[in-house]
Design an enzyme around this catalytic site. Structure first.
Site, PDB file in Angstrom:
ATOM      1  N   GLY A   1     -65.043   0.031  71.536  1.00 17.00           N
ATOM      2  CA  GLY A   1     -64.266   0.861  70.609  1.00 17.00           C
ATOM      3  C   GLY A   1     -62.844   0.353  70.637  1.00 17.00           C
ATOM      4  O   GLY A   1     -62.599  -0.834  70.861  1.00 17.00           O
TER       5      GLY A   1
ATOM      6  N   ASN B   1     -60.805 -12.425  70.265  1.00 20.89           N
ATOM      7  CA  ASN B   1     -61.248 -11.024  70.247  1.00 20.89           C
ATOM      8  C   ASN B   1     -62.693 -10.902  69.804  1.00 20.89           C
ATOM      9  O   ASN B   1     -63.466 -10.142  70.373  1.00 20.89           O
ATOM     10  CB  ASN B   1     -60.374 -10.224  69.272  1.00 20.89           C
ATOM     11  CG  ASN B   1     -59.413  -9.334  70.024  1.00 20.89           C
ATOM     12  OD1 ASN B   1     -59.206  -9.515  71.217  1.00 20.89           O
ATOM     13  ND2 ASN B   1     -58.832  -8.372  69.343  1.00 20.89           N
TER      14      ASN B   1
ATOM     15  N   ASP C   1     -38.670   2.005  65.616  1.00 24.82           N
ATOM     16  CA  ASP C   1     -39.872   2.676  65.118  1.00 24.82           C
ATOM     17  C   ASP C   1     -39.464   3.644  64.019  1.00 24.82           C
ATOM     18  O   ASP C   1     -38.320   4.099  63.968  1.00 24.82           O
ATOM     19  CB  ASP C   1     -40.601   3.419  66.240  1.00 24.82           C
ATOM     20  CG  ASP C   1     -42.094   3.555  65.951  1.00 24.82           C
ATOM     21  OD1 ASP C   1     -42.901   2.864  66.598  1.00 24.82           O
ATOM     22  OD2 ASP C   1     -42.463   4.342  65.045  1.00 24.82           O
TER      23      ASP C   1
ATOM     24  N   CYS D   1     -58.838  -2.561  68.441  1.00 26.33           N
ATOM     25  CA  CYS D   1     -58.891  -3.993  68.123  1.00 26.33           C
ATOM     26  C   CYS D   1     -60.275  -4.533  67.776  1.00 26.33           C
ATOM     27  O   CYS D   1     -60.475  -5.006  66.656  1.00 26.33           O
ATOM     28  CB  CYS D   1     -58.309  -4.786  69.281  1.00 26.33           C
ATOM     29  SG  CYS D   1     -56.551  -4.484  69.460  1.00 26.33           S
TER      30      CYS D   1
ATOM     31  N   LYS E   1     -61.915  -3.408  64.372  1.00 31.74           N
ATOM     32  CA  LYS E   1     -61.260  -3.849  63.129  1.00 31.74           C
ATOM     33  C   LYS E   1     -61.170  -5.385  63.060  1.00 31.74           C
ATOM     34  O   LYS E   1     -61.269  -5.955  61.982  1.00 31.74           O
ATOM     35  CB  LYS E   1     -59.890  -3.188  62.976  1.00 31.74           C
ATOM     36  CG  LYS E   1     -58.762  -3.818  63.750  1.00 31.74           C
ATOM     37  CD  LYS E   1     -57.421  -3.225  63.358  1.00 31.74           C
ATOM     38  CE  LYS E   1     -56.321  -3.693  64.281  1.00 31.74           C
ATOM     39  NZ  LYS E   1     -56.060  -5.132  64.287  1.00 31.74           N
TER      40      LYS E   1
ATOM     41  N   LYS F   1     -56.324 -15.764  67.895  1.00 27.23           N
ATOM     42  CA  LYS F   1     -56.413 -14.323  68.168  1.00 27.23           C
ATOM     43  C   LYS F   1     -57.769 -13.763  67.728  1.00 27.23           C
ATOM     44  O   LYS F   1     -58.475 -13.111  68.490  1.00 27.23           O
ATOM     45  CB  LYS F   1     -55.258 -13.599  67.458  1.00 27.23           C
ATOM     46  CG  LYS F   1     -55.321 -12.103  67.537  1.00 27.23           C
ATOM     47  CD  LYS F   1     -55.242 -11.592  68.959  1.00 27.23           C
ATOM     48  CE  LYS F   1     -55.639 -10.132  69.050  1.00 27.23           C
ATOM     49  NZ  LYS F   1     -55.758  -9.638  70.405  1.00 27.23           N
TER      50      LYS F   1
HETATM   51  P1  NAD Z   1     -49.927   1.293  67.171  1.00 25.23           P
HETATM   52  O1  NAD Z   1     -50.576   1.960  66.021  1.00 25.23           O
HETATM   53  O2  NAD Z   1     -50.136   1.841  68.547  1.00 25.23           O
HETATM   54  O3  NAD Z   1     -48.340   1.225  66.939  1.00 25.23           O
HETATM   55  C1  NAD Z   1     -47.742   0.845  65.744  1.00 25.23           C
HETATM   56  C2  NAD Z   1     -46.320   1.423  65.723  1.00 25.23           C
HETATM   57  O4  NAD Z   1     -45.605   0.865  64.623  1.00 25.23           O
HETATM   58  C3  NAD Z   1     -46.279   2.943  65.552  1.00 25.23           C
HETATM   59  O5  NAD Z   1     -45.488   3.524  66.557  1.00 25.23           O
HETATM   60  C4  NAD Z   1     -45.635   3.134  64.158  1.00 25.23           C
HETATM   61  O6  NAD Z   1     -44.879   4.310  64.050  1.00 25.23           O
HETATM   62  C5  NAD Z   1     -44.769   1.881  64.077  1.00 25.23           C
HETATM   63  N1  NAD Z   1     -44.332   1.491  62.724  1.00 25.23           N
HETATM   64  C6  NAD Z   1     -44.990   1.563  61.543  1.00 25.23           C
HETATM   65  N2  NAD Z   1     -44.228   1.081  60.553  1.00 25.23           N
HETATM   66  C7  NAD Z   1     -43.053   0.684  61.099  1.00 25.23           C
HETATM   67  C8  NAD Z   1     -41.853   0.090  60.596  1.00 25.23           C
HETATM   68  N3  NAD Z   1     -41.698  -0.180  59.305  1.00 25.23           N
HETATM   69  N4  NAD Z   1     -40.873  -0.187  61.469  1.00 25.23           N
HETATM   70  C9  NAD Z   1     -40.995   0.089  62.784  1.00 25.23           C
HETATM   71  N5  NAD Z   1     -42.086   0.646  63.307  1.00 25.23           N
HETATM   72  C10 NAD Z   1     -43.105   0.947  62.486  1.00 25.23           C
HETATM   73  O7  NAD Z   1     -50.372  -0.228  67.101  1.00 25.23           O
HETATM   74  P2  NAD Z   1     -50.809  -1.183  68.316  1.00 25.23           P
HETATM   75  O8  NAD Z   1     -52.084  -0.733  68.913  1.00 25.23           O
HETATM   76  O9  NAD Z   1     -49.640  -1.425  69.185  1.00 25.23           O
HETATM   77  O10 NAD Z   1     -51.147  -2.531  67.506  1.00 25.23           O
HETATM   78  C11 NAD Z   1     -50.149  -3.264  66.844  1.00 25.23           C
HETATM   79  C12 NAD Z   1     -50.727  -4.594  66.434  1.00 25.23           C
HETATM   80  O11 NAD Z   1     -51.077  -5.369  67.579  1.00 25.23           O
HETATM   81  C13 NAD Z   1     -52.002  -4.521  65.591  1.00 25.23           C
HETATM   82  O12 NAD Z   1     -52.010  -5.558  64.670  1.00 25.23           O
HETATM   83  C14 NAD Z   1     -53.101  -4.723  66.617  1.00 25.23           C
HETATM   84  O13 NAD Z   1     -54.261  -5.267  66.063  1.00 25.23           O
HETATM   85  C15 NAD Z   1     -52.448  -5.730  67.551  1.00 25.23           C
HETATM   86  N6  NAD Z   1     -52.963  -5.684  68.923  1.00 25.23           N
HETATM   87  C16 NAD Z   1     -53.203  -4.488  69.512  1.00 25.23           C
HETATM   88  C17 NAD Z   1     -53.658  -4.460  70.830  1.00 25.23           C
HETATM   89  C18 NAD Z   1     -53.975  -3.144  71.502  1.00 25.23           C
HETATM   90  O14 NAD Z   1     -54.611  -3.181  72.558  1.00 25.23           O
HETATM   91  N7  NAD Z   1     -53.555  -2.021  70.985  1.00 25.23           N
HETATM   92  C19 NAD Z   1     -53.846  -5.664  71.541  1.00 25.23           C
HETATM   93  C20 NAD Z   1     -53.544  -6.871  70.912  1.00 25.23           C
HETATM   94  C21 NAD Z   1     -53.105  -6.866  69.591  1.00 25.23           C
END
Ligand code: NAD
Length: 433
Positions: free
Chosen positions: A255, A206, A30, A258, A261, A202
């Protein structure tokens, strides 16, 4: 296998920890140094049931770092789980994904598979492949695969370890074999397809869920007008296996990070391709209005909130998470404050995040009881189990004016009848004290 995971948010961290629990050696990367420091101590920076325990049990197979080069260099498989937030025009912001792709291209030294877990528009994996071919520093084959994530916050660990399905979108036998090996100990059915179909699965999944919620909310709104009861209606619908009994809860809208957006991104993608996805556009519009449903109801009881004490139960977008993204509380609380209300709020895990991101003048309470004390109206935004388990007589006992607006239908109507409160919920008869 030696696996690297880029991003340690809800998806990346849960993926990394669950893969380690299956015996893989996982390095989680991260950019957030403070987050990495916390994780090195075996502490999860996010609230997700079961995650801390699983993380502690598997620390010997987990490395947390900001040093992406060391993580990607020797990895057999690299998962990308960084955010793809919404841009102003509704399209997905892929800059975080491409930053990771750039870092991978710069550092990998052996044949490997890059797996995109982030939710990305259809065709993105193909573009990443082209980018990779053009920018790879070392002349080695890098395979791009799509394996979108379906976990839900609040049940993310269970959803990953016992997934309903695992989607594997590949264009090479090497990538297919590698991912079959990664997921060998996961019992879920595997859907193996091409990358574009995987990306579409996906969004289609969703957006279907978002559509289902908006549909039920519209039916609920109509129930209120025609004198039907949404709880009975959805129970009656749910016995039909073609419909199913899940995701039929009415409320003040979806909300989170996911649905909002991903609906907008698919709608944007359709119009970008001279197409229109009318059902999803409608789902978005319904949801935008639904978020304000309680505040509109409140106007029946008070013209404005000036001088009133408003109790807010629940800040997060749903129970089981500390995530506030697109939570109804975010758009409703400012309206109350602008109106001149004194707002008291309670949430079991969301308060710190709320304070960090929003500097509203709010009194944060430690208990539901403290929140209700002397309140003129109460808004329930999140169906936390503590709210559902509350002795409902406390509303009358503690509030100055016991008017309860329940955006999540936490209680049965007969529970609220005859206890001296006004109880207004979604899609059901209003109980007037
Ligand atoms: P998040 O915002 O919680 O986490 C993203 C992380 O990536 C952060 O900790 C950030 O610091 C890190 N990051 C940014 N740039 C980086 C880099 N260059 N190298 C390493 N780390 C880096 O995101 P999330 O909610 O986990 O979602 C991630 C993806 O998964 C999105 O595309 C989302 O749509 C998808 N998704 C999310 C969920 C959910 O419930 N949150 C479910 C399914 C899919």
């Amino acid at each position: 296998m030696r696996i690297a995971v880029a991003g340690t948010g809800y998806v990346g961290l849960v993926t990394g920890v669950c893969l380690a629990s299956k015996g893989h050696e996982v390095t989680c990367v991260d950019v957030d140094e403070s987050k990495v420091e916390i994780m090195r101590q075996g502490i999860s920076p996010i609230y997700e049931p079961g995650l801390s325990e699983l993380m502690k049990d598997n620390m010997e197979r987990l490395i947390f770092t900001t040093d992406y080069a060391s993580a990607y260099r020797g990895a057999e498989v690299i998962f990308i789980g960084v955010g793809t937030p919404e841009k102003k025009d509704g399209s997905a912001n892929l800059s975080y994904v491409y930053k990771v792709v750039e870092q991978i291209a710069e550092t990998v030294e052996q044949e490997c598979v890059v797996v995109v877990k982030s939710t990305v528009p259809i065709g993105t994996n193909d573009k990443i492949e082209t980018y990779m071919i053009e920018h790879l520093k070392n002349d080695i084959p890098v395979h791009i695969a799509s394996s979108p994530e379906f976990l839900a916050q609040g049940t993310a660990v269970r959803d990953t370890l016992h997934a309903a399905r695992i989607v594997i979108g590949v264009e090479s036998d090497y990538a297919k074999k590698a991912l079959e090996k990664v997921y060998a100990d996961f019992e879920a059915p595997k859907v193996i397809t091409n990358r574009r179909s995987a990306e579409m699965i996906k969004y289609a999944s969703n957006d279907f869920l978002a559509l289902k919620i908006s549909y039920v909310n519209e039916i609920a709104n109509l129930c209120e007008v025609v004198g039907a009861d949404i709880e009975d209606v959805t129970r009656g619908m749910g016995f039909d296996s073609r419909i199913g009994d899940k995701f039929l809860n009415s409320g003040i809208g979806y909300g989170g990070s996911c649905f909002p957006k991903d609906t907008k991104a698919l709608s944007w993608l359709a119009s970008f391709n001279d197409n229109e996805i009318k059902t999803i556009k409608a789902a978005i519009e319904v949801n935008e209005n639904q978020k304000f449903k309680l505040i509109k109801k409140a106007r029946k009881y008070y013209e404005d909130f000036s001088g009133l004490t408003v109790a807010v139960l629940g800040l997060t977008f749903k129970p089981g998470t500390d995530d506030l993204r697109e939570a109804p509380s975010l758009v409703n609380i400012p309206i109350m404050l602008e109106d001149g209300a004194k707002v008291k709020a309670w949430d079991p895990v969301g308060v710190e995040n709320f304070k960090k991101h929003y500097q509203h003048e709010i009194e944060y309470c430690d208990t539901i009881e403290e929140t209700l004390e002397n309140a003129d109206i109460c808004f329930i935004f999140t169906e936390w189990s503590e709210v559902k388990a509350l002795d409902v007589l406390k509303y009358k006992a503690l509030m100055r004016h016991p008017i309860v607006l329940d955006g999540r239908n936490c209680y049965k109507l007969d529970q609220m009848d005859g206890i001296g409160i006004t109880y207004d919920s979604i899609g059901r008869e209003t109980i007037i004290r």
